[in-house]
Write a protein that holds these residues in place. Structure first.
Motif, short mmCIF file in Angstrom:
data_model
loop_
_atom_site.label_atom_id
_atom_site.label_comp_id
_atom_site.label_asym_id
_atom_site.label_seq_id
_atom_site.Cartn_x
_atom_site.Cartn_y
_atom_site.Cartn_z
N TRP A 17 42.31 32.73 76.68
CA TRP A 17 42.46 33.94 76.17
C TRP A 17 44.15 34.18 75.86
CZ3 TRP A 17 38.76 38.15 75.95
CH2 TRP A 17 37.63 37.88 76.75
N PRO A 18 44.30 35.06 75.06
CA PRO A 18 45.67 35.12 74.54
C PRO A 18 46.37 35.85 76.02
CG PRO A 18 44.48 37.12 73.56
CD PRO A 18 43.32 35.89 74.17
N GLU A 19 47.74 35.76 76.11
CA GLU A 19 48.23 36.38 77.20
C GLU A 19 48.26 37.90 77.36
OE1 GLU A 19 49.24 34.14 79.58
OE2 GLU A 19 49.47 32.41 78.28
N LEU A 20 48.50 38.47 78.35
CA LEU A 20 48.13 39.83 78.41
C LEU A 20 48.99 40.66 77.13
CD1 LEU A 20 48.20 40.63 82.12
CD2 LEU A 20 46.18 40.82 80.70
N LEU A 21 50.17 40.12 76.81
CA LEU A 21 51.01 40.66 75.84
C LEU A 21 50.03 40.73 74.58
CD1 LEU A 21 53.80 42.31 75.58
CD2 LEU A 21 54.65 39.93 74.78
N GLY A 22 49.50 39.75 74.12
CA GLY A 22 48.61 39.77 73.10
C GLY A 22 47.36 40.68 73.41
N LEU A 23 46.76 40.97 74.57
CA LEU A 23 45.61 41.77 74.63
C LEU A 23 46.23 43.24 74.43
CD1 LEU A 23 43.49 40.72 77.80
CD2 LEU A 23 42.96 40.43 75.31
N ALA A 24 47.52 43.58 74.81
CA ALA A 24 48.45 44.74 74.58
C ALA A 24 48.29 45.05 72.91
CB ALA A 24 49.53 45.02 75.23
N ALA A 25 48.83 43.70 72.28
CA ALA A 25 48.80 43.96 70.86
C ALA A 25 47.32 44.63 69.88
CB ALA A 25 49.33 42.86 70.17
N ILE A 26 46.15 44.04 70.74
CA ILE A 26 45.01 44.77 70.23
C ILE A 26 44.81 46.02 70.58
CG2 ILE A 26 42.61 44.14 70.34
CD1 ILE A 26 42.90 41.25 70.92
N GLY A 27 45.20 46.39 71.92
CA GLY A 27 45.28 47.71 72.40
C GLY A 27 43.73 48.64 72.66
N ASP A 28 43.04 47.77 73.02
CA ASP A 28 41.74 47.97 73.33
C ASP A 28 41.57 48.19 74.92
OD1 ASP A 28 38.91 48.54 73.69
OD2 ASP A 28 38.35 46.92 72.08
N GLU A 29 41.33 49.58 75.66
CA GLU A 29 41.25 49.67 76.81
C GLU A 29 40.04 48.79 77.26
OE1 GLU A 29 41.46 53.27 80.02
OE2 GLU A 29 42.54 53.64 78.16
N GLU A 30 39.07 48.86 76.59
CA GLU A 30 37.66 48.48 77.22
C GLU A 30 37.79 47.00 77.31
OE1 GLU A 30 34.33 49.89 74.84
OE2 GLU A 30 34.55 52.01 75.42
N LEU A 31 38.64 46.30 76.39
CA LEU A 31 38.81 45.02 76.27
C LEU A 31 39.54 44.32 77.42
CD1 LEU A 31 38.33 42.21 74.77
CD2 LEU A 31 40.28 42.51 73.56
#
Length: 603
Positions: free
Chosen positions: A141-155
């Motif tokens: 997966w992307p690192e957590l900073l990347g998931l934060a860039a998507i910004g989807d709490e459910e993700l």
């Protein structure tokens, strides 16, 4: 039964299977209350350590460990330690067989205390020893900073659930994460595993991840989370890292201590059973109008007992960050103990100071003899040992480890890196790509001629792109680079910890300028921390940022097969001069950033 498909093999020659702590119908509290008085002092002290263990051949309990920590037998049988963090895993089958064999060894002890295996983040691309582990055979997966860039709490919750599934499948029941530090200094090396700079968002994202890992409460399929680094590790003086002596000071010139603390309040509400304080020592910090002692957080009674335990009501396990007591040397490089503010104390006095502060476990240490001597000398009471031992045992009971410590090989093979998990990870990598500049070339059209540096030619061809031999023959040049840093290698772990100036060397600027003279340049930047792109920006026709993306995930985004959705979770400053004028504890406070927080283009 196939080898590695484990039933619990605890054998209790004196009939301990009939004792209350063996009864799964009782609560974790009841079972812990029954077991603690039965344990020897040595067994209780062993519970107060969480250290590194070297993975070897299944059943080989006698080979020495890489870091001088002793063999598996030395640790489990000799020192009675039963909480270990794992490095890179071998194949799923080898990992399962090795861990089941270690559980067999633990089951032979008088009370059969099972081992809890722990892990730093290991689902991304980063492999900074002692901080992160590359995904290896797990989904990527992307690192957590990347998931934060998507910004989807459910993700975040879905990601936590997938991490949970793969961790438990290979025997990992404790996560030494999530990392809830706010990204408030552009220079800090640990940004990539954080959730961004906004305390409310970081808290919400962290709580969602914890829910995915643990469920509504800890159970036999949960992974226990250890949020770090209490009370927030981002505001480092000069952005340096406290793994090293020059980075020991944590400062709050902007007065934002409460912001950095907030995500941990939300993690406690989400039920995190562990907590890890940071190495740093607060400098110039006041609470309730009183100055806080300038010692490392794990030695700081005001912050661990006074703030975390009493004011925040936390009664979980507090595990120190690793190696705060003992100096070590690895590969010829020294790594002094992170005993910041108490460097002059002996190892014995450091241990006493940490337990007096309110910690429960010493991370990365094996000095059970030091704790035993403190008790025997009357300097540390056995009642105090009992309090921490009980906290650790309660989590093990809640996780069902006393009832089923082994993992099933067939289930592990079916779960780890399943096609569905791999596809979800790849999609998230592409979605997290953040488009910072686009003067026309993106998305890349089918049949475009591309010159590549750092991008796999075979993958590009599979996406319908024609790979050119040189930039002059291409419609566009795609160049993958990282954020700038100062190479250092004086201390163990320092070479992989990207610190210092964010300015690119002149050679990189010259290379982008040279390419741009031949063809339009698409620049892809790995944002493991903030990057100053000011000297590169005029020469690039398009710029994208990634937070961990495979060749194919990047191509998904560049061709538009998967729409890049990323928005910057931190700002990208315009110059080092502006960074030097900013406050380490205040987010987005550089003047005139090249790209502000939240920026991102669509196409």
């Amino acid at each position: 039964m196939t080898p590695g498909k484990g039933e619990n093999t605890h054998h209790d020659p004196i009939g301990q299977e009939q004792l209350p702590y063996r009864d799964p119908s009782l609560t974790a509290d009841q079972r812990a209350d029954d077991l603690v008085p039965r344990l020897s002092l040595e067994e209780k002290v062993g519970l107060l350590f969480c250290t590194v263990i070297t993975i070897g051949e299944p059943g080989d309990h006698d080979s020495p460990g890489r870091f001088g920590e002793g063999s598996v037998r030395d640790l489990v049988e000799g020192k009675k330690i039963t909480h270990f963090t794992l490095g890179e895993l071998p194949s799923t089958e080898a990992a399962v067989r090795w861990q089941n064999a270690v559980q067999d060894l633990a089951a032979e002890s008088e009370h059969g205390i099972p081992v809890m295996f722990a892990s730093d983040p290991r689902h991304g691309f980063s492999a900074t020893e002692g901080m992160t582990v590359a995904s290896g055979g797990l989904s990527k997966w992307p690192e957590l900073l990347g998931l934060a860039a998507i910004g989807d709490e459910e993700l975040f919750e879905r990601f936590g659930d997938i991490v949970r599934s793969e961790y438990r499948a290979v025997g990992i029941s404790c996560a030494i994460h999530p990392q809830l530090d706010l990204v408030t200094d552009p220079r800090w090396a640990r940004q990539l595993q954080s959730f961004g700079q906004d305390p409310d968002l970081v808290g919400r994202f962290g709580a969602a991840f914890i829910r995915g890992m643990q469920g509504s409460q800890l159970g036999a399929s949960s992974v226990a989370c250890m949020p770090k680094h209490f009370p927030g590790g981002g505001p480092q003086k000069d952005g340096e890292d406290p793994h090293f002596p020059y980075g020991k000071e944590q400062v709050y010139p902007g007065g934002r201590f409460a912001d950095h603390l907030k995500p941990f309040e939300m993690a406690i509400e989400a039920g995190a059973p562990f907590m890890m304080p940071y190495y740093g020592m607060p400098v110039g910090l006041t609470l309730d109008g009183k100055p806080v002692e300038e010692v490392g957080f794990s030695f700081n009674r005001e912050l661990i007992t006074g703030l975390l335990r009493e004011r925040m009501g936390y009664d979980g396990v507090v595990t120190t960050d690793f190696a705060i007591i003992s100096d070590i040397s690895v590969g010829g490089l020294e790594w002094p103990a992170k005993a910041w503010g108490v460097e002059d104390l002996s190892p014995e006095d450091r241990v006493l100071r940490a337990f007096d502060a309110g910690i429960d476990q010493l991370g990365g240490e094996t000095a059970t003899d030091v704790v035993l001597k403190l008790v025997q000398d009357g300097r540390l009471s056995e009642d105090r040992i009992d309090v921490s031992a009980r906290r650790v045992l309660k989590v093990k009971f809640e996780l069902g480890l006393f009832d089923q410590a082994h993992v099933d090989l067939d289930e592990a093979i079916a779960t780890v890196a399943s096609p569905a998990f791999l596809a979800e990870g790849q999609r998230a990598q592409a979605r997290s790509i953040t488009v910072l500049k686009n003067q026309g070339p993106l998305p890349l059209a089918q049949g475009s001629k591309v010159y590549l540096e750092g991008l796999d030619a075979e993958a590009a061809s599979a996406y319908g792109l024609e790979v050119a031999d040189g930039p002059e023959a291409a419609d566009v040049a795609i160049l993958r680079i990282g954020a700038a840093f100062e190479p250092r290698n004086e201390y163990f772990l320092e070479a992989g910890t990207h610190q210092g100036s964010l300015d690119y060397p002149q050679e990189m600027i010259d290379r982008v300028t040279e390419l741009a003279a031949s063809t339009p340049v698409v620049l892809d930047v790995y944002l493991d921390r903030a990057a100053i792109l000011t000297p590169l920006e005029p020469h690039a026709t398009a710029i994208v940022g990634n937070y961990g993306a495979s060749h194919t995930a990047l191509l998904d985004a560049l061709t538009g097969r998967i729409t890049p959705e990323g928005r910057l979770p931190m700002e990208l400053p315009s110059s080092m001069g502006e960074v030097l004028k900013s406050s380490p504890d205040v987010p987005s406070d550089t003047e005139n950033p090249l790209y502000p927080v939240g920026f991102g283009l669509s196409y």
